[in-house]
Design a protein around this motif. Structure first.
Motif, mmCIF file in Angstrom:
data_model
loop_
_atom_site.group_PDB
_atom_site.id
_atom_site.type_symbol
_atom_site.label_atom_id
_atom_site.label_comp_id
_atom_site.label_asym_id
_atom_site.label_seq_id
_atom_site.Cartn_x
_atom_site.Cartn_y
_atom_site.Cartn_z
ATOM 1 N N PHE A 1 -2.479 9.418 2.728
ATOM 2 C CA PHE A 1 -2.021 8.038 2.532
ATOM 3 C C PHE A 1 -1.207 7.916 1.242
ATOM 4 C CE2 PHE A 1 -5.909 6.547 5.068
ATOM 5 C CZ PHE A 1 -5.158 6.346 6.217
ATOM 6 N N GLN B 1 2.165 9.464 1.671
ATOM 7 C CA GLN B 1 2.990 8.653 2.562
ATOM 8 C C GLN B 1 3.579 7.437 1.849
ATOM 9 O OE1 GLN B 1 0.845 7.306 6.004
ATOM 10 N NE2 GLN B 1 2.530 6.026 6.742
ATOM 11 N N HIS B 2 2.788 6.832 0.972
ATOM 12 C CA HIS B 2 3.229 5.593 0.309
ATOM 13 C C HIS B 2 3.641 5.829 -1.148
ATOM 14 C CE1 HIS B 2 1.996 3.342 3.812
ATOM 15 N NE2 HIS B 2 0.816 3.929 3.771
ATOM 16 N N TRP C 1 -7.761 4.916 -2.721
ATOM 17 C CA TRP C 1 -7.392 5.332 -1.365
ATOM 18 C C TRP C 1 -8.527 6.074 -0.663
ATOM 19 C CZ3 TRP C 1 -3.231 3.564 1.196
ATOM 20 C CH2 TRP C 1 -2.300 2.865 0.433
ATOM 21 N N ILE D 1 -4.535 -3.818 1.441
ATOM 22 C CA ILE D 1 -3.589 -2.698 1.507
ATOM 23 C C ILE D 1 -2.765 -2.759 2.789
ATOM 24 C CG2 ILE D 1 -3.429 -0.193 1.783
ATOM 25 C CD1 ILE D 1 -5.585 0.141 -0.279
ATOM 26 N N ASP D 2 -3.395 -3.092 3.910
ATOM 27 C CA ASP D 2 -2.663 -3.180 5.177
ATOM 28 C C ASP D 2 -1.567 -4.236 5.109
ATOM 29 O OD1 ASP D 2 -4.180 -1.186 6.259
ATOM 30 O OD2 ASP D 2 -5.523 -2.512 7.374
ATOM 31 N N ILE E 1 1.264 -2.896 2.967
ATOM 32 C CA ILE E 1 2.046 -1.916 3.725
ATOM 33 C C ILE E 1 2.949 -2.622 4.735
ATOM 34 C CG2 ILE E 1 1.899 -0.053 5.421
ATOM 35 C CD1 ILE E 1 -0.683 0.862 4.014
ATOM 36 N N LYS F 1 5.964 -3.949 3.327
ATOM 37 C CA LYS F 1 6.777 -2.944 2.629
ATOM 38 C C LYS F 1 6.715 -3.109 1.107
ATOM 39 C CE LYS F 1 10.043 -2.121 6.395
ATOM 40 N NZ LYS F 1 9.138 -2.689 7.419
ATOM 41 N N ARG F 2 5.534 -3.430 0.634
ATOM 42 C CA ARG F 2 5.324 -3.625 -0.799
ATOM 43 C C ARG F 2 5.222 -2.267 -1.496
ATOM 44 N NH1 ARG F 2 5.906 -5.663 -5.680
ATOM 45 N NH2 ARG F 2 4.005 -6.208 -6.799
ATOM 46 N N LYS F 3 5.944 -2.083 -2.572
ATOM 47 C CA LYS F 3 5.888 -0.837 -3.309
ATOM 48 C C LYS F 3 4.600 -0.767 -4.123
ATOM 49 C CE LYS F 3 8.364 1.834 -6.819
ATOM 50 N NZ LYS F 3 9.521 1.862 -7.773
ATOM 51 N N PHE F 4 3.936 0.366 -4.076
ATOM 52 C CA PHE F 4 2.693 0.543 -4.825
ATOM 53 C C PHE F 4 3.035 1.030 -6.238
ATOM 54 C CE2 PHE F 4 1.266 0.585 -0.462
ATOM 55 C CZ PHE F 4 0.073 -0.109 -0.512
#
Length: 349
Positions: free
Chosen positions: A23, A26-27, A39, A54-55, A58, A61-64
């Motif tokens: 995860f 991926q992000h 995570w 978190i969902d 995602i 399309k929020r940047k972490f």
């Protein structure tokens, strides 16, 4: 929020760790210990609220980035790693539980003895021709059972009363821990929890969410000219007007010092600005007198910043934009309300 298990099977933990790493890759989440904990907890399903948050991030399309990652850790993971949490359980709760266990153990033992006695009576019924002694013995056993049941009921009634008192004490303690003692408004801890929930609701339902931030103009002057008691009086006035001007579903809080804040779920920027202006006018019209001397204190004015939540942004980001609008209100001469859009237009120009 569900509890994190104390022990996890090794193979299962390895699988979760692989999923967490996947995860994060991926992000594009930096592989720090805190981020891994977030995570890993997400992969384990240890918190439905964390998973939902978190969902949503995602999906939008929020940047972490570092702010989001830190907020997730502090909000959803760190509470489980606090070694002092178990120490917060009141000793009286342990006492009540021990007492209830003792009552149950006694009841089970008495019930077993009664069943054995009744079994003996049943055997004697088959061997004795005259039933009167058997009936007397049976009545005696039933009377003893009734007495034991009454005593047990009384004990549990006392235990229930003890638990009610503990519940009320804990409720009062929680209320105090979430309340600013000077203004009676919610404190920053309560504000942060409410705002997190309001953000999730806004993202799920697609409804607006706005906040307003108040700063008391020339507050230091009140303290210097009249003393801190008058300063406290001014804070209480602004807090009271703020609380009376928002809805029951809103959340008014003291953010720190002379700054107050209100979270308005379902409110657009325009609606929030209207509320802010209503508060500003009411405070400007209020008159305060010094309790000790009856001396009238100069009128109180406030500067207000207003901002509307943007999909998937962090609480810190929202408050920062609102704070910029508040700063602009102070630069513009104070005693006014400034919307974040006005600040954006000024920056663009």
């Amino acid at each position: 929020m569900s509890s994190a298990p104390d022990e996890i099977d090794f193979d299962y933990a390895t699988t979760l760790a692989d999923r967490a790493n996947g995860f994060m890759a991926q992000h594009r989440v930096p592989p720090t210990p805190e981020n891994f904990a977030v995570w890993f907890f997400y992969a384990m399903g240890g918190s439905l609220t964390l998973k939902k948050t978190i969902d949503i991030l995602i999906a939008n399309k929020r940047k972490f980035d570092s702010l989001v990652n830190r907020d997730l850790y502090v909000t959803y993971v760190r509470p489980y790693s606090d070694p002092g949490l178990s120490d917060d359980i009141p000793d009286q709760v342990h006492a009540v539980i021990a007492s209830a266990q003792e009552f149950l153990a006694t009841a089970i033992s008495d019930n077993r003895s009664q069943m054995e006695s009744l079994g003996e009576v049943s055997s004697e019924c088959q061997a004795v021709a005259d039933p009167r002694p058997i009936i007397e013995k049976l009545l005696k056993e039933l009377s003893s059972a009734t007495s034991r049941s009454t005593a047990l009921e009384a004990n549990f009634l006392r235990t229930t009363q003890d638990l009610d008192q503990i519940r009320d004490s804990l409720k009062l303690a929680e209320q105090h821990s979430n309340t600013d003692p000077l203004t009676g408004l919610a404190n920053r801890r309560s504000l942060e929890a409410f705002l997190r929930t309001a953000q999730i609701t806004s993202m799920e339902a697609g409804t607006p969410l706005s906040i307003l931030m108040i700063d008391i103009d020339y507050f230091k002057t009140f303290n210097d000219s009249y003393g801190h008691q008058v300063g406290d009086q001014v804070l209480r006035l602004v807090g009271r007007v703020l609380q009376e001007s928002v809805r029951d579903c809103d959340h008014a809080a003291r953010y720190g010092g002379e700054e107050l804040i209100a979270v308005l779920p379902g409110a657009t920027l325009d609606v929030c600005a209207e509320v802010a202006e209503r508060i500003r006018r009411r405070i400007g019209e209020a008159r305060l007198t010094r309790r000790a001397t009856g001396e009238e204190i100069s009128s109180v004015t406030i500067s207000v910043g207003v901002a509307q939540f943007r999909m998937a942004e962090s609480a810190e980001g929202l408050i920062e934009r609102c704070d910029r609008a508040l700063y602009q209100a102070k630069r513009s001469g104070r005693n006014c309300t400034v919307r974040e859009s006005s600040v954006d237009e000024e920056i663009a120009a």
